[in-house]
Design an enzyme around this catalytic site. Sequence first.
Site, PDB file in Angstrom:
ATOM      1  N   HIS A   1      63.751 117.184  -2.899  1.00 22.34           N
ATOM      2  CA  HIS A   1      62.309 117.009  -2.760  1.00 22.34           C
ATOM      3  C   HIS A   1      62.018 116.206  -1.501  1.00 22.34           C
ATOM      4  CE1 HIS A   1      63.697 113.236  -4.528  1.00 22.34           C
ATOM      5  NE2 HIS A   1      62.670 112.695  -3.885  1.00 22.34           N
TER       6      HIS A   1
ATOM      7  N   HIS B   1      61.265 113.194   4.989  1.00 22.89           N
ATOM      8  CA  HIS B   1      62.643 113.707   5.066  1.00 22.89           C
ATOM      9  C   HIS B   1      63.060 114.188   3.687  1.00 22.89           C
ATOM     10  CE1 HIS B   1      63.118 109.838   3.156  1.00 22.89           C
ATOM     11  NE2 HIS B   1      64.253 110.321   2.655  1.00 22.89           N
TER      12      HIS B   1
HETATM   13  O1  3AM Z   1      63.852 110.785  -0.740  1.00 19.78           O
HETATM   14  P1  3AM Z   1      63.129 109.777  -1.564  1.00 19.78           P
HETATM   15  O2  3AM Z   1      61.918 109.237  -0.872  1.00 19.78           O
HETATM   16  O3  3AM Z   1      62.849 110.245  -2.956  1.00 19.78           O
HETATM   17  O4  3AM Z   1      63.479 106.344  -2.993  1.00 19.78           O
HETATM   18  C1  3AM Z   1      64.327 106.254  -1.874  1.00 19.78           C
HETATM   19  C2  3AM Z   1      64.214 107.435  -0.961  1.00 19.78           C
HETATM   20  O5  3AM Z   1      64.154 108.594  -1.754  1.00 19.78           O
HETATM   21  C3  3AM Z   1      65.750 106.373  -2.342  1.00 19.78           C
HETATM   22  O6  3AM Z   1      66.453 106.710  -1.163  1.00 19.78           O
HETATM   23  C4  3AM Z   1      65.597 107.437  -0.301  1.00 19.78           C
HETATM   24  C5  3AM Z   1      65.625 106.818   1.064  1.00 19.78           C
HETATM   25  O7  3AM Z   1      65.296 105.458   0.983  1.00 19.78           O
HETATM   26  N1  3AM Z   1      66.256 105.139  -2.916  1.00 19.78           N
HETATM   27  C6  3AM Z   1      65.916 103.886  -2.589  1.00 19.78           C
HETATM   28  N2  3AM Z   1      66.575 103.002  -3.367  1.00 19.78           N
HETATM   29  C7  3AM Z   1      67.341 103.739  -4.226  1.00 19.78           C
HETATM   30  C8  3AM Z   1      68.240 103.406  -5.256  1.00 19.78           C
HETATM   31  N3  3AM Z   1      68.515 102.135  -5.586  1.00 19.78           N
HETATM   32  C9  3AM Z   1      67.125 105.106  -3.938  1.00 19.78           C
HETATM   33  N4  3AM Z   1      67.743 106.076  -4.603  1.00 19.78           N
HETATM   34  C10 3AM Z   1      68.593 105.703  -5.590  1.00 19.78           C
HETATM   35  N5  3AM Z   1      68.850 104.416  -5.904  1.00 19.78           N
END
Ligand code: 3AM
Length: 180
Positions: free
Chosen positions: A121, A37
């Site tokens: 991304h 996603h």
């Molecule tokens: O879209 P991506 O995969 O980069 O890394 C987690 C994921 O990002 C991010 O939220 C998305 C869905 O889970 N994520 C998880 N914990 C986070 C945090 N504490 C976070 N982003 C910012 N702060």
Amino acid sequence: MIRLFVGIPLPPSLRRQLGSFAAGIPNARWTPEENLHLTLRFIGEVDETTAGAVHDALAELQAPAFTMTVGGCGTFEGGRRPVTLWLGVERQPALVRLRDKVESALVRVGLPAESRRFQPHITLARMKDPPLPKLHAFVAGHNLFHDSVPVTSFVLFSSHLGRGEPIYTAEAEYPLTADS
Ligand code: 3AM
């Protein structure tokens, strides 16, 4: 409490294609196909009342549908080592405006503003000390991939963290207005 984020789901055909990329880098934890996603805004753990307010605010948001362009690979670093392997998403105005509207809606609800720059991304894998020649070969081999994705809605996802991969559930879907 419920852990939430706002994102754009990808069509199954694109998820299948990206899922087929998942090879060739030792020490990589590939994103399961069903989890691929684009994150518009991470929210984190909130209580049920806040989750309801978030939903109401997102349901009121008005923004146009658009076509998203994906392509190009890269990495985010952590401690000067590549830790996240991603497929790029073009930073086009319609996407940035949608993200800004989501951000404003969440701040109105009372959530703290996001301080990190929006770097659109799709996370393909998380890595721990990957062998760099293999990583570079992967990037070289997939960098020319690109695709166009019609975006007609966005989604409030919950994320359940367990022992293995997180389980993402679409809690609500919000249509975008027809492309003009
Ligand atoms: O879209 P991506 O995969 O980069 O890394 C987690 C994921 O990002 C991010 O939220 C998305 C869905 O889970 N994520 C998880 N914990 C986070 C945090 N504490 C976070 N982003 C910012 N702060």
